[in-house]
Design an enzyme around this catalytic site. Structure first.
Site, PDB file in Angstrom:
ATOM      1  N   LYS A 242      17.638   3.159 -26.839  1.00 13.92           N
ATOM      2  CA  LYS A 242      17.361   2.469 -25.573  1.00 13.92           C
ATOM      3  C   LYS A 242      16.440   1.243 -25.695  1.00 13.92           C
ATOM      4  O   LYS A 242      16.935   0.152 -25.884  1.00 13.92           O
ATOM      5  CB  LYS A 242      16.879   3.474 -24.550  1.00 13.92           C
ATOM      6  CG  LYS A 242      18.020   4.394 -24.094  1.00 13.92           C
ATOM      7  CD  LYS A 242      17.755   5.102 -22.786  1.00 13.92           C
ATOM      8  CE  LYS A 242      19.014   5.632 -22.163  1.00 13.92           C
ATOM      9  NZ  LYS A 242      19.360   6.999 -22.524  1.00 13.92           N
TER      10      LYS A 242
ATOM     11  N   TYR B  63      19.405  16.135 -21.827  1.00 12.73           N
ATOM     12  CA  TYR B  63      20.497  15.164 -21.984  1.00 12.73           C
ATOM     13  C   TYR B  63      20.355  14.499 -23.353  1.00 12.73           C
ATOM     14  O   TYR B  63      19.281  13.984 -23.693  1.00 12.73           O
ATOM     15  CB  TYR B  63      20.480  14.091 -20.890  1.00 12.73           C
ATOM     16  CG  TYR B  63      21.564  13.067 -21.120  1.00 12.73           C
ATOM     17  CD1 TYR B  63      22.892  13.350 -20.804  1.00 12.73           C
ATOM     18  CD2 TYR B  63      21.277  11.837 -21.722  1.00 12.73           C
ATOM     19  CE1 TYR B  63      23.905  12.444 -21.071  1.00 12.73           C
ATOM     20  CE2 TYR B  63      22.287  10.917 -21.990  1.00 12.73           C
ATOM     21  CZ  TYR B  63      23.599  11.224 -21.660  1.00 12.73           C
ATOM     22  OH  TYR B  63      24.601  10.331 -21.938  1.00 12.73           O
TER      23      TYR B  63
ATOM     24  N   ASP C  80      14.208  14.055 -29.416  1.00 20.48           N
ATOM     25  CA  ASP C  80      15.044  12.976 -28.906  1.00 20.48           C
ATOM     26  C   ASP C  80      14.171  12.091 -28.016  1.00 20.48           C
ATOM     27  O   ASP C  80      13.956  12.390 -26.843  1.00 20.48           O
ATOM     28  CB  ASP C  80      16.234  13.561 -28.140  1.00 20.48           C
ATOM     29  CG  ASP C  80      17.142  12.468 -27.580  1.00 20.48           C
ATOM     30  OD1 ASP C  80      16.759  11.284 -27.629  1.00 20.48           O
ATOM     31  OD2 ASP C  80      18.240  12.816 -27.096  1.00 20.48           O
TER      32      ASP C  80
ATOM     33  N   TYR D  31      30.907   6.700 -15.868  1.00 24.07           N
ATOM     34  CA  TYR D  31      31.240   7.831 -14.980  1.00 24.07           C
ATOM     35  C   TYR D  31      31.897   7.375 -13.690  1.00 24.07           C
ATOM     36  O   TYR D  31      31.398   7.641 -12.598  1.00 24.07           O
ATOM     37  CB  TYR D  31      29.993   8.665 -14.665  1.00 24.07           C
ATOM     38  CG  TYR D  31      29.357   9.247 -15.894  1.00 24.07           C
ATOM     39  CD1 TYR D  31      29.880  10.388 -16.489  1.00 24.07           C
ATOM     40  CD2 TYR D  31      28.258   8.636 -16.475  1.00 24.07           C
ATOM     41  CE1 TYR D  31      29.317  10.909 -17.638  1.00 24.07           C
ATOM     42  CE2 TYR D  31      27.688   9.153 -17.631  1.00 24.07           C
ATOM     43  CZ  TYR D  31      28.222  10.288 -18.202  1.00 24.07           C
ATOM     44  OH  TYR D  31      27.668  10.794 -19.333  1.00 24.07           O
TER      45      TYR D  31
HETATM   46  C1  LIG Z   1      20.462   7.684 -23.123  1.00 23.16           C
HETATM   47  C2  LIG Z   1      20.101   8.843 -23.965  1.00 23.16           C
HETATM   48  C3  LIG Z   1      20.916   9.235 -25.040  1.00 23.16           C
HETATM   49  C4  LIG Z   1      22.231   8.559 -25.362  1.00 23.16           C
HETATM   50  O1  LIG Z   1      22.079   7.224 -25.704  1.00 23.16           O
HETATM   51  P1  LIG Z   1      23.346   6.233 -25.594  1.00 23.16           P
HETATM   52  O2  LIG Z   1      22.838   4.952 -26.173  1.00 23.16           O
HETATM   53  O3  LIG Z   1      23.686   6.144 -24.140  1.00 23.16           O
HETATM   54  O4  LIG Z   1      24.448   6.833 -26.390  1.00 23.16           O
HETATM   55  C5  LIG Z   1      20.515  10.311 -25.796  1.00 23.16           C
HETATM   56  N1  LIG Z   1      19.363  10.960 -25.533  1.00 23.16           N
HETATM   57  C6  LIG Z   1      18.546  10.606 -24.529  1.00 23.16           C
HETATM   58  C7  LIG Z   1      17.273  11.355 -24.290  1.00 23.16           C
HETATM   59  C8  LIG Z   1      18.892   9.541 -23.697  1.00 23.16           C
HETATM   60  O5  LIG Z   1      18.102   9.207 -22.673  1.00 23.16           O
END
Ligand SMILES: *Cc1c(COP(=O)(O)O)cnc(C)c1O
Length: 431
Positions: free
Chosen positions: A280, A150, A251, A22
Site C-alpha cells: 500500500k 483481510y 501483515d 467488487y
Molecule cells: C490491501 C491489503 C492486502 C492486499 O493488498 P493488494 O495490493 O490489494 O493486493 C493485504 N493485506 C492487507 C492487510 C491489506 O490491507
C-alpha cells in the site's frame, strides 16, 4: 495527456465495459471521473474538488502529485522503466531494499519484492511452508489466523480472510481450510485480559504439528472490519508461536509506514515477526509494489531445503520505476514529518468524530493513529451516501456498515475538520 472524450461518452463505456473493485457490469454503481489530484485534493472532470479521506486506500500518505516522488519517477523513466529481475539487478532495487532492511526491525534482512499486497502475502505463505519442509516438518502445512482479517483477493490469501465476511462461501471447496480463532475483542484503551489468548493456546496444543505459521494484521484489522485490538494480545501470540515452533507473519500492508503512530504497528507490542508483509503506502500511492521480509536464518534454511530456491518470481518483479518511487517515499518517511502529523490527525479525528455517537444508527466511533471509523447498525447505501459527500466536496467511500477515513498524512487541520464534519452529517441523516 489522455482526456475524457465526451463525444464518445467515456462514462457510458466505463459503465458497460470496465469492472471496478467488487462491482457488477449488470448493475454498476456510479463512478466519479477524476482527472487530476494534488496534495489532498481530487479534481473531478467538471472542475469540482474533493478532499480525499481515503488516501487511495491507505497508500497516498504524502498526498498526490508530490514533487519529490514525481522527480524520482521522471528521473528513473529516463534510465529504464523496466528490466527483468532474473539474473539482473539495478540501483533502484538495491537502494530500496537497503532502506527496507534499515527501517524494519532486526533481524528482518531478507527481502522479496512482490507486485502487490496479495502477492506479498502469497510469498509470505510460501516462505513459511518452504521453511517448515526444509526442516523436515512435512506436516506443518496449514495456517492459523484470527477471524475478521483481510489479507488479499488471491486464492491463498482469501483462505485466511474472515470466513464470514470474506469470500469463503463463494469459493467453497476450492479454498484450503485453515485454523481460525475468534478475533480479539479487547481494544487498546481497555485493560487486557490474558484469557483472550486462551483459544490460541488450545489450538496450538492440539494442532501445532500441522501449523506452519500464524498470520494476522497487527493491532489494526483493516478491510475485514476496521477493528483495533490490544497490543498485549500480539505480545502473547508472539510468545506462543515461539513456544510451538510456528512462524508469525505480520501483515502490515495497511498499517506500515506510520499510519498507526508507530513506523510499524508491531512496535506497539514491541515484537518482531518472522515474516513481514508491506505494501500500500510503500510507493506513497504512486504505483503497485509490495515487499515480504524475513530473517536470513529463515532464508538460509529454505536454501538448505529440498527446493533450495524460494519458488516465486513475477515478470515485473523489482520494477525500477516502482522501486525508485518507493525509495523516494521512504526518504520522506525518514524525514519524519509523519511523527507530528499522525498524532495531530489522531487528536483531530477523536474530537471531530465524537458527535457521530449521537446519530441514531451509529453503534461505535473509534480512532487509532490516523484512522477514524464510524460503525453503523445497518449497511450504508454506498451510492446515496457517496452522492451526499461528493456534493459537500468530500471523498470518503463507505464500506458495509462502516464509514471510515485514513487521510494522507499531509492533511491539514481544516481538511480533517471538513472530513469529520461530513461524517457527523452522514451520522445524523442516515439511520
Ligand atoms: C490491501 C491489503 C492486502 C492486499 O493488498 P493488494 O495490493 O490489494 O493486493 C493485504 N493485506 C492487507 C492487510 C491489506 O490491507
Amino acid at each position: 495527456m489522455i482526456k475524457f472524450q465526451p463525444e464518445q461518452d467515456d462514462l457510458a463505456f466505463d459503465r458497460t465495459h470496465i469492472w471496478h473493485p467488487y462491482t457488477s457490469l449488470l448493475d454498476p454503481l456510479p463512478t466519479y471521473p477524476v482527472v487530476s489530484a494534488e496534495g489532498v485534493m481530487l479534481k473531478l472532470e467538471d472542475g469540482r474538488q474533493l478532499i480525499d479521506g481515503m488516501a487511495s486506500w491507505w497508500s497516498a500518505i504524502h498526498g498526490y502529485n508530490h514533487p519529490h516522488l514525481n522527480q524520482a519517477l521522471a528521473a528513473q523513466s529516463q534510465q529504464m522503466s523496466h528490466v527483468m529481475f532474473g539474473g539482473i539487478t539495478h540501483p533502484p532495487a538495491v537502494a530500496l531494499c537497503r532502506k527496507l532492511v534499515e527501517l524494519t526491525p532486526q533481524p528482518l534482512e531478507a527481502v522479496f519484492l512482490a507486485d502487490s499486497g496479495s502477492i506479498a502475502v502469497e510469498v509470505a505463505i510460501k516462505i513459511a511452508l518452504q521453511y517448515q519442509t526444509s526442516r523436515g516438518n512435512m506436516r506443518k502445512q496449514r495456517l492459523a489466523t484470527i477471524r475478521r482479517g483481510y489479507h488479499g483477493d488471491t486464492f491463498a490469501t482469501m483462505a485466511v480472510c474472515d470466513p464470514i465476511n470474506g469470500m469463503h462461501e463463494h469459493f467453497r471447496g476450492v479454498l484450503p481450510e485453515h485454523y481460525f480463532v475468534p478475533a480479539p475483542e479487547i481494544t487498546p484503551e481497555q485493560t487486557w485480559d490474558p484469557a483472550e489468548i486462551a483459544p490460541v493456546q488450545v489450538l496450538f496444543e492440539q494442532h501445532h504439528e500441522s501449523i506452519a505459521a500464524f498470520i494476522l494484521e497487527p493491532i489494526v484489522q483493516g478491510a475485514g472490519g476496521m477493528r483495533f485490538y490490544h497490543p498485549e494480545y500480539l505480545k502473547a501470540l508472539r510468545a506462543l508461536t515461539e513456544r510451538y515452533d510456528i512462524l508469525l507473519i505480520a501483515d502490515e500492508i495497511a498499517t506500515g509506514f506510520g499510519r498507526t503512530g508507530k513506523l510499524f504497528a508491531c512496535e506497539h507490542a514491541n515484537i518482531v515477526p518472522d515474516i513481514l508483509c508491506l505494501g500500500k503506502a510503500l510507493t506513497g500511492g504512486y504505483m503497485t509494489l509490495a515487499a515480504t521480509l524475513t530473517t536470513l536464518d529463515i532464508a538460509h534454511s529454505i536454501g538448505r531445503g529440498p527446493h533450495k530456491v524460494l519458488m516465486h518470481g513475477p515478470t515485473f518483479m523489482g520494477n525500477p520505476l516502482a522501486c525508485a518511487v518507493a525509495h523516494a517515499s521512504l526518504e520522506l518517511i525518514q524525514r519524519g514529518d509523519w511523527q507530528q502529523q499522525v498524532p495531530r490527525i489522531e487528536q483531530e479525528l477523536r474530537a471531530g468524530l465524537a458527535p457521530c455517537l449521537q446519530g441514531e444508527g451509529v453503534v461505535d466511533v473509534r480512532v487509532f493513529g490516523a484512522i477514524g471509523v464510524v460503525e453503523f447498525a445497518q449497511p450504508l447505501d454506498v451510492a446515496r451516501v457517496q452522492a451526499v459527500l461528493v456534493e459537500d466536496g468530500i471523498w470518503i467511500r463507505p464500506f458495509g456498515r462502516l464509514l471510515y477515513v485514513m487521510p494522507p498524512y499531509i492533511s491539514e487541520t481544516k481538511h480533517i475538520a471538513a472530513l469529520t464534519a461530513a461524517m457527523v452529517k452522514i451520522s445524523n441523516i442516515f439511520p
